[in-house]
Design a protein around this motif. Structure first.
Motif, PDB file in Angstrom:
ATOM      1  N   GLU A   5       0.834  -1.202   0.000  1.00 47.07           N
ATOM      2  CA  GLU A   5       0.000   0.000   0.000  1.00 47.07           C
ATOM      3  C   GLU A   5       0.871   1.256   0.000  1.00 47.07           C
ATOM      4  OE1 GLU A   5      -0.383  -2.612   2.081  1.00 47.07           O
ATOM      5  OE2 GLU A   5      -2.476  -2.828   2.693  1.00 47.07           O
ATOM      6  N   VAL A  26      -4.808   3.359  -3.977  1.00 46.49           N
ATOM      7  CA  VAL A  26      -4.397   2.284  -3.056  1.00 46.49           C
ATOM      8  C   VAL A  26      -5.610   1.418  -2.730  1.00 46.49           C
ATOM      9  CG1 VAL A  26      -3.594   1.756  -0.725  1.00 46.49           C
ATOM     10  CG2 VAL A  26      -2.455   3.539  -2.055  1.00 46.49           C
ATOM     11  N   VAL A  30      -6.168  -2.581  -3.380  1.00 42.91           N
ATOM     12  CA  VAL A  30      -6.551  -3.481  -2.278  1.00 42.91           C
ATOM     13  C   VAL A  30      -7.780  -4.290  -2.678  1.00 42.91           C
ATOM     14  CG1 VAL A  30      -7.481  -3.540   0.080  1.00 42.91           C
ATOM     15  CG2 VAL A  30      -5.480  -2.125  -0.431  1.00 42.91           C
ATOM     16  N   TYR A 141      -8.285   2.491   4.296  1.00 46.31           N
ATOM     17  CA  TYR A 141      -6.868   2.812   4.141  1.00 46.31           C
ATOM     18  C   TYR A 141      -6.713   4.296   4.402  1.00 46.31           C
ATOM     19  CZ  TYR A 141      -2.270   3.777   2.286  1.00 46.31           C
ATOM     20  OH  TYR A 141      -0.978   4.198   2.164  1.00 46.31           O
TER      21      TYR A 141
END
Length: 172
Positions: A5, A26, A30, A141
């Protein structure tokens, strides 16, 4: 070792994406890789769920049949995960050309304004599922800690340099 990440976030920031857009990217990676556990990520080094490219510049080195039951779709292969990140940027560079001309905005603006970036992405062929973009947004995130650490590191380096300069001039 740096988490995937973090690598993606830094790479996208270095390529001109804003904090908000890099964070969204990111989250997209994911989601596409099942938190970097999918076959496409592990075997094909594909961090974005990219399909085989036929018309735009790419870093892909091959493709295999996707396990989606279609018998048509293909999953792209790369020599490294980094090459898949480069290909994700090439995807944007290619598709942003039409979007920026049609909407009279710059690529830089689109890469730094999340609402505009999402509007652009929804007009591409990346994923036509209407639930895709809300699903990306739900991924947890937060790169805020990274931003703080970077700021502290830069401050530390700056203070060190200023101290060295001050000492040099103090001796004169």
């Amino acid at each position: 070792m740096m988490k995937e990440e973090t690598k993606i976030y830094f790479y996208m920031r270095a390529r001109g994406y804003s904090h908000a857009v890099a964070t969204w990217l990111v989250k997209q990676a994911v989601l596409e890789t099942g938190r970097f556990t999918s076959r496409a990520y592990k075997e094909d080094k594909n961090a974005w769920g990219m399909g085989k490219v036929y018309r735009r510049p790419t870093t892909q080195v091959g493709a295999r049949n996707a396990n989606d039951g279609s018998g048509v779709n293909k999953i792209a292969k790369y020599t490294s995960v980094f090459q898949s990140h480069r290909d994700r940027v090439l995807f944007d560079d290619w598709h942003l050309q039409k979007f920026t001309e049609a909407n009279e905005v710059s690529k830089k603006f689109v890469k730094t304004d999340l609402p505009t970036y999402l509007r652009y992405m929804q007009g591409t062929n990346f994923n036509s599922n209407q639930n895709y973009y809300p699903s990306v947004m739900r991924i947890e995130y937060d790169a805020t800690k990274l931003r703080v650490l970077i700021s502290v590191a830069i401050l530390g380096v700056t203070l060190t340099l200023l101290t060295l300069i001050w000492r040099k001039y103090k001796k004169r």
